[in-house]
Design a protein around this motif. Structure first.
Motif, PDB file in Angstrom:
ATOM      1  N   PRO A 196     -65.385 -94.199 -90.972  1.00  0.00           N
ATOM      2  CA  PRO A 196     -64.366 -93.270 -90.462  1.00  0.00           C
ATOM      3  C   PRO A 196     -63.526 -92.643 -91.570  1.00  0.00           C
ATOM      4  O   PRO A 196     -63.373 -93.200 -92.657  1.00  0.00           O
ATOM      5  CB  PRO A 196     -63.505 -94.176 -89.571  1.00  0.00           C
ATOM      6  N   ILE A 197     -62.995 -91.475 -91.248  1.00  0.00           N
ATOM      7  CA  ILE A 197     -62.026 -90.816 -92.121  1.00  0.00           C
ATOM      8  C   ILE A 197     -60.678 -91.472 -91.868  1.00  0.00           C
ATOM      9  O   ILE A 197     -60.132 -91.393 -90.762  1.00  0.00           O
ATOM     10  CB  ILE A 197     -61.970 -89.305 -91.834  1.00  0.00           C
ATOM     11  N   LEU A 198     -60.159 -92.134 -92.861  1.00  0.00           N
ATOM     12  CA  LEU A 198     -58.928 -92.902 -92.704  1.00  0.00           C
ATOM     13  C   LEU A 198     -57.707 -91.988 -92.766  1.00  0.00           C
ATOM     14  O   LEU A 198     -57.772 -90.862 -93.276  1.00  0.00           O
ATOM     15  CB  LEU A 198     -58.851 -93.966 -93.796  1.00  0.00           C
ATOM     16  N   PRO A 199     -56.578 -92.469 -92.235  1.00  0.00           N
ATOM     17  CA  PRO A 199     -55.346 -91.666 -92.321  1.00  0.00           C
ATOM     18  C   PRO A 199     -54.936 -91.443 -93.777  1.00  0.00           C
ATOM     19  O   PRO A 199     -55.338 -92.186 -94.682  1.00  0.00           O
ATOM     20  CB  PRO A 199     -54.314 -92.538 -91.577  1.00  0.00           C
TER      21      PRO A 199
ATOM     22  N   ASN B 286     -57.145 -85.353 -93.950  1.00  0.00           N
ATOM     23  CA  ASN B 286     -58.060 -85.062 -92.838  1.00  0.00           C
ATOM     24  C   ASN B 286     -59.517 -84.989 -93.282  1.00  0.00           C
ATOM     25  O   ASN B 286     -60.301 -84.193 -92.775  1.00  0.00           O
ATOM     26  CB  ASN B 286     -57.671 -83.752 -92.140  1.00  0.00           C
ATOM     27  N   GLY B 287     -59.868 -85.831 -94.230  1.00  0.00           N
ATOM     28  CA  GLY B 287     -61.245 -85.854 -94.718  1.00  0.00           C
ATOM     29  C   GLY B 287     -61.504 -84.920 -95.877  1.00  0.00           C
ATOM     30  O   GLY B 287     -62.618 -84.882 -96.393  1.00  0.00           O
ATOM     31  N   ASN B 288     -60.492 -84.172 -96.312  1.00  0.00           N
ATOM     32  CA  ASN B 288     -60.671 -83.201 -97.390  1.00  0.00           C
ATOM     33  C   ASN B 288     -60.219 -83.714 -98.756  1.00  0.00           C
ATOM     34  O   ASN B 288     -60.155 -82.943 -99.717  1.00  0.00           O
ATOM     35  CB  ASN B 288     -59.899 -81.910 -97.069  1.00  0.00           C
TER      36      ASN B 288
ATOM     37  N   LEU C  94     -51.269 -89.626-100.705  1.00  0.00           N
ATOM     38  CA  LEU C  94     -52.707 -89.680-100.437  1.00  0.00           C
ATOM     39  C   LEU C  94     -53.196 -91.114-100.640  1.00  0.00           C
ATOM     40  O   LEU C  94     -52.889 -91.759-101.644  1.00  0.00           O
ATOM     41  CB  LEU C  94     -53.463 -88.742-101.371  1.00  0.00           C
ATOM     42  N   ASP C  95     -53.946 -91.625 -99.672  1.00  0.00           N
ATOM     43  CA  ASP C  95     -54.441 -93.001 -99.736  1.00  0.00           C
ATOM     44  C   ASP C  95     -55.719 -93.050-100.565  1.00  0.00           C
ATOM     45  O   ASP C  95     -56.784 -92.642-100.103  1.00  0.00           O
ATOM     46  CB  ASP C  95     -54.703 -93.521 -98.318  1.00  0.00           C
TER      47      ASP C  95
END
Length: 415
Positions: free
Chosen positions: A211-214, A218-220, A286-287
């Motif tokens: 999954p795209i994590l928080p 948004n995945g970018n 940013l994580d």
């Protein structure tokens, strides 16, 4: 009055001379060409993305089941035919390119290695569960869809919607089939439990993998970091090129200056990658999953970009900067879309070789897959870009040495 008249004539002559220049009128064509070029860069590849040949997999593990009085049936084969058909029920070409697999383990490996955007799993008991709809204790037959979100959030959304619609159509067909069999067996009598189960004979569940994590844009995040890496390398290229020009004025140490650029560029790449992670992570939240691995890969990306840019600038000068800027503008829009969504021209002639692609692919693996299975390929390509750029950069030292004045000539001139 004479002066005023003379001034008016001069102004008229100046205006005529200005508009008589070919460059003024040629500039109109230049403006149109620039708008067309940048319009294609920003809009042409993304204005109407049409997905084509999206790789998905189908695990056809259904073993079939016996229907009393009807013989053997295999719902999995029916669904396989409906899903993998080249044409959709509306007469359009299917956007999917299906790979049929026998077991779920192979499908899981394909998801881990970013081979598939999604996998549809038809379990071994699918037909048996469907036959159970005719029993007093019915339950829907389960179909699972594994969506590889980390590979592309845009594609994940599209695949979820498209596969969902296809399975809805299959649900309607199977409902009619089951109702017909029930009527033949029991007449018109259908229990409440059977009616509920027949409302949706297939229970479709969607499961997100990788999954795209928080807090990852948004995945970018891979694209954002790649853009910052290119801009950082561009700044380093200009600064170190100007420094090389000052150091080489009247000197003959061309090879040494080129080697110094190469060494200084590495230092710039380390500092730039650390600064990027510090700004996007510490300042904007940013994580970053693994700062060390991400920092090392980002350093490689910045350094390979720097060597590529410096190889161009060292040979043709700052006149090569527009090429590098245009490359950035053209690469920026296509990085946000999966290659299967791009027009054929953009995918084959731009995406296939553009250096941004390999940086984004490696960072995507580090952010969303975290298994190290997919980072080796992009890293090796960036390494080859860096090696080629270093060779060309060092070779430019010969040109600088050749242009430097001869020491003996300087001594003779003094004498």
């Amino acid at each position: 009055m004479f002066n005023e008249k003379w001034t008016g004539v001069s102004d008229m002559n100046g205006t005529k001379q200005y508009f008589a220049q070919k460059s003024v009128w040629a500039g109109l064509l230049a403006v149109v060409a620039i708008v067309a070029l940048l319009g294609w860069a920003f809009v042409g590849s993304t204005v109407n993305p049409v997905p084509k040949r999206i790789p998905v997999a189908l695990v056809a593990a259904d073993k079939g089941a016996d229907v009393p009085g009807k013989g053997r049936m295999n719902i999995g084969d029916v669904l396989k035919q409906k899903l993998t058909t080249e044409m959709t029920p509306t007469g359009e070409k299917s956007p999917f390119e299906w790979t049929v697999l026998d077991d779920e383990q192979a499908a899981a490996e394909g998801l881990d290695r970013q081979t598939f955007y999604a996998v549809v799993v038809l379990p071994e008991t699918l037909s048996a569960d469907f036959v159970a709809l005719l029993s007093p204790q019915p339950k829907p037959a389960e179909v699972r869809v594994l969506v590889n979100q980390g590979k592309s959030g845009v594609a994940a959304t599209m695949v979820t919607q498209a596969v969902g619609k296809m399975l809805e159509g299959a649900n309607a067909a199977l409902r009619e089939q089951a109702l017909g069999q029930l009527q033949q067996m029991k007449g018109d009598a259908v229990s409440i439990a059977q009616a509920k189960a027949l409302a949706a004979p297939l229970a479709v569940t969607f499961q997100t993998v990788h999954p795209i994590l928080p807090n990852t844009a948004n995945g970018n995040a891979p694209v954002v970091l790649t853009q910052l890496a290119w801009i950082s390398a561009l700044a380093a290229t200009v600064l170190l090129f100007v420094a090389a020009g000052k150091a080489g004025a009247g000197a003959s140490g061309g090879w040494g200056i080129a080697a110094s650029q190469l060494i200084a560029g590495l230092a710039y790449a380390v500092v730039a990658s650390a600064a990027i992670l510090a700004v996007v992570g510490g300042l904007f939240g940013l994580d970053v999953p693994d700062v060390t691995e991400t920092g090392l890969f980002l350093t490689l990306a910045v350094y390979s970009f720097f060597l590529l840019q410096s190889a161009i600038v060292n040979w043709i000068g700052l006149k090569g900067m527009p090429v590098l800027v245009l490359l950035f503008f053209f690469g920026l829009p296509i990085l946000n879309l999966p290659p299967e969504f791009l027009p054929d021209a953009a995918r084959d002639w731009l995406y296939s070789w553009i250096p941004f692609r390999f940086s984004a692919e490696g960072l995507r693996d580090l952010f969303y897959f975290r298994q190290g299975l997919n980072v080796g390929g992009p890293a090796s390509v960036l390494g080859w870009i860096a090696a080629a750029g270093a060779v060309v950069l060092l070779a430019s030292g010969a040109k600088r040495t050749k242009r430097a004045p001869e020491p003996s000539a300087s001594v003779d001139a003094v004498r």
